[in-house]
Motif scaffolding. Structure first.
Motif, PDB file in Angstrom:
ATOM      1  N   THR A   3       0.677  -1.152   0.549  1.00 47.39           N
ATOM      2  CA  THR A   3       0.005   0.360   0.508  1.00 47.39           C
ATOM      3  C   THR A   3       0.884   1.097  -0.015  1.00 47.39           C
ATOM      4  O   THR A   3       0.240   2.728  -0.446  1.00 47.39           O
ATOM      5  CB  THR A   3      -1.032  -0.260   0.984  1.00 47.39           C
ATOM      6  OG1 THR A   3      -0.306  -0.316   2.202  1.00 47.39           O
ATOM      7  CG2 THR A   3      -2.312  -1.183   1.229  1.00 47.39           C
ATOM      8  N   HIS A   5       3.974   3.539  -1.861  1.00 46.66           N
ATOM      9  CA  HIS A   5       3.997   3.422  -3.526  1.00 46.66           C
ATOM     10  C   HIS A   5       5.530   3.999  -3.602  1.00 46.66           C
ATOM     11  O   HIS A   5       5.234   5.166  -3.104  1.00 46.66           O
ATOM     12  CB  HIS A   5       2.970   3.722  -4.831  1.00 46.66           C
ATOM     13  CG  HIS A   5       1.431   2.468  -3.877  1.00 46.66           C
ATOM     14  ND1 HIS A   5       2.142   0.826  -4.647  1.00 46.66           N
ATOM     15  CD2 HIS A   5       0.005   2.726  -4.036  1.00 46.66           C
ATOM     16  CE1 HIS A   5       0.868   0.109  -4.674  1.00 46.66           C
ATOM     17  NE2 HIS A   5      -0.224   0.849  -3.790  1.00 46.66           N
ATOM     18  N   GLN A  64     -12.690  -2.745  -7.090  1.00 44.11           N
ATOM     19  CA  GLN A  64     -13.180  -2.773  -5.041  1.00 44.11           C
ATOM     20  C   GLN A  64     -14.907  -1.567  -5.249  1.00 44.11           C
ATOM     21  O   GLN A  64     -14.970  -1.912  -4.052  1.00 44.11           O
ATOM     22  CB  GLN A  64     -12.343  -2.448  -4.708  1.00 44.11           C
ATOM     23  CG  GLN A  64     -11.314  -2.995  -4.265  1.00 44.11           C
ATOM     24  CD  GLN A  64      -9.976  -3.209  -2.787  1.00 44.11           C
ATOM     25  OE1 GLN A  64     -10.010  -2.428  -2.267  1.00 44.11           O
ATOM     26  NE2 GLN A  64      -8.580  -3.709  -3.938  1.00 44.11           N
ATOM     27  N   GLU A  90       2.755  -3.116  -9.408  1.00 40.31           N
ATOM     28  CA  GLU A  90       1.402  -3.031  -8.752  1.00 40.31           C
ATOM     29  C   GLU A  90       1.113  -2.041  -8.506  1.00 40.31           C
ATOM     30  O   GLU A  90       1.914  -0.951  -8.637  1.00 40.31           O
ATOM     31  CB  GLU A  90       2.088  -3.438  -6.953  1.00 40.31           C
ATOM     32  CG  GLU A  90       2.308  -5.237  -6.952  1.00 40.31           C
ATOM     33  CD  GLU A  90       2.357  -5.889  -5.788  1.00 40.31           C
ATOM     34  OE1 GLU A  90       3.238  -4.409  -4.697  1.00 40.31           O
ATOM     35  OE2 GLU A  90       3.223  -6.846  -5.276  1.00 40.31           O
ATOM     36  N   TYR A  91      -0.314  -1.643  -8.370  1.00 41.89           N
ATOM     37  CA  TYR A  91      -0.988  -0.247  -8.740  1.00 41.89           C
ATOM     38  C   TYR A  91      -2.292  -0.389  -7.779  1.00 41.89           C
ATOM     39  O   TYR A  91      -2.307  -1.453  -6.963  1.00 41.89           O
ATOM     40  CB  TYR A  91      -1.723  -0.221  -9.259  1.00 41.89           C
ATOM     41  CG  TYR A  91      -0.608  -0.504 -11.057  1.00 41.89           C
ATOM     42  CD1 TYR A  91       0.083   0.450 -11.726  1.00 41.89           C
ATOM     43  CD2 TYR A  91      -0.811  -1.643 -11.279  1.00 41.89           C
ATOM     44  CE1 TYR A  91       0.590   0.542 -12.909  1.00 41.89           C
ATOM     45  CE2 TYR A  91       0.120  -1.515 -12.331  1.00 41.89           C
ATOM     46  CZ  TYR A  91       0.667  -0.537 -13.161  1.00 41.89           C
ATOM     47  OH  TYR A  91       1.465  -0.889 -14.760  1.00 41.89           O
ATOM     48  N   GLU A  92      -2.336   1.078  -7.266  1.00 45.13           N
ATOM     49  CA  GLU A  92      -3.781   1.133  -6.403  1.00 45.13           C
ATOM     50  C   GLU A  92      -4.516   2.385  -6.993  1.00 45.13           C
ATOM     51  O   GLU A  92      -3.795   3.096  -7.234  1.00 45.13           O
ATOM     52  CB  GLU A  92      -3.278   1.213  -4.741  1.00 45.13           C
ATOM     53  CG  GLU A  92      -4.046   1.470  -3.686  1.00 45.13           C
ATOM     54  CD  GLU A  92      -4.149   1.468  -2.313  1.00 45.13           C
ATOM     55  OE1 GLU A  92      -3.657   0.494  -1.891  1.00 45.13           O
ATOM     56  OE2 GLU A  92      -3.436   2.394  -1.578  1.00 45.13           O
ATOM     57  N   ARG A  94      -7.059   5.557  -5.948  1.00 41.72           N
ATOM     58  CA  ARG A  94      -7.730   5.877  -4.958  1.00 41.72           C
ATOM     59  C   ARG A  94      -9.275   6.616  -5.274  1.00 41.72           C
ATOM     60  O   ARG A  94      -8.189   7.321  -6.109  1.00 41.72           O
ATOM     61  CB  ARG A  94      -6.306   6.905  -4.057  1.00 41.72           C
ATOM     62  CG  ARG A  94      -6.077   4.759  -3.450  1.00 41.72           C
ATOM     63  CD  ARG A  94      -5.125   5.457  -1.807  1.00 41.72           C
ATOM     64  NE  ARG A  94      -4.015   7.111  -2.321  1.00 41.72           N
ATOM     65  CZ  ARG A  94      -2.674   6.166  -2.951  1.00 41.72           C
ATOM     66  NH1 ARG A  94      -2.779   5.122  -3.537  1.00 41.72           N
ATOM     67  NH2 ARG A  94      -2.257   7.444  -3.481  1.00 41.72           N
ATOM     68  N   VAL A 100     -10.270   3.086  -1.853  1.00 38.25           N
ATOM     69  CA  VAL A 100      -8.945   2.370  -2.454  1.00 38.25           C
ATOM     70  C   VAL A 100     -10.159   1.413  -3.820  1.00 38.25           C
ATOM     71  O   VAL A 100     -11.280   1.067  -3.547  1.00 38.25           O
ATOM     72  CB  VAL A 100      -8.361   0.997  -2.334  1.00 38.25           C
ATOM     73  CG1 VAL A 100      -8.256   0.224  -3.037  1.00 38.25           C
ATOM     74  CG2 VAL A 100      -7.177   1.233  -1.323  1.00 38.25           C
ATOM     75  N   THR A 103      -7.631  -2.490  -7.155  1.00 32.49           N
ATOM     76  CA  THR A 103      -5.710  -2.858  -7.100  1.00 32.49           C
ATOM     77  C   THR A 103      -5.175  -2.916  -8.279  1.00 32.49           C
ATOM     78  O   THR A 103      -6.289  -4.163  -9.092  1.00 32.49           O
ATOM     79  CB  THR A 103      -5.605  -3.656  -6.134  1.00 32.49           C
ATOM     80  OG1 THR A 103      -6.648  -4.895  -5.454  1.00 32.49           O
ATOM     81  CG2 THR A 103      -5.485  -2.687  -4.575  1.00 32.49           C
TER      82      THR A 103
END
Length: 132
Positions: A3, A5, A64, A90-92, A94, A100, A103
């Motif tokens: 989480t 980044h 999500q 890897e991504y998030e 928001r 979020v 992901t």
């Protein structure tokens, strides 16, 4: 998935991103990831994504939360461990309030189009990526 980044970029939600259900279409999430990759390569690696000889080998998105119109999303991006020719990311994604929305994970592979096979990550790229 982390989480924290190493890189973040903001992307305004455009009118064309919205589908008939009144939220960002699921396929547009991949476009947001692509924009984050382009910004990352330009700002961190120092080369535009159009000049980067890579192919997208895999893409996984876990949705999500829907994204509504008139928002700006933040995409956090990290590179966990470089391979010989692969750049996993890897991504998030928001929302403005920090929620979020999704992901994701991708793998870019450095590719030699003439030889039609992967090739090692250039040393300059590896150095720039590992220094973030």
């Amino acid at each position: 998935m982390t989480t924290d980044h190493d890189f973040e970029t903001t992307i305004p939600v455009r009118f064309r991103d919205i589908d008939a259900m009144g939220h960002v279409n699921n396929a547009v999430f991949a476009t947001y990831l692509e924009q984050a990759r382009a910004d990352y390569f330009r700002e961190v690696v120092g080369v535009g994504l159009t000049a980067v000889e890579t192919v997208l080998a895999s893409l996984t998105v876990d949705f999500q939360q829907p994204i509504s119109p008139d928002q700006t999303v933040t995409v956090g991006l990290s590179v966990p461990d470089l391979g010989e020719s692969s750049v996993p990311m890897e991504y998030e994604i928001r929302l403005e309030d920090g929620t979020v929305a999704a992901t994701a994970e991708t793998v870019q592979v450095v590719y030699d189009a003439e030889a039609e096979r992967s090739r090692p990550i250039p040393t300059a790229w590896r150095t720039a990526i590992e220094s973030t």
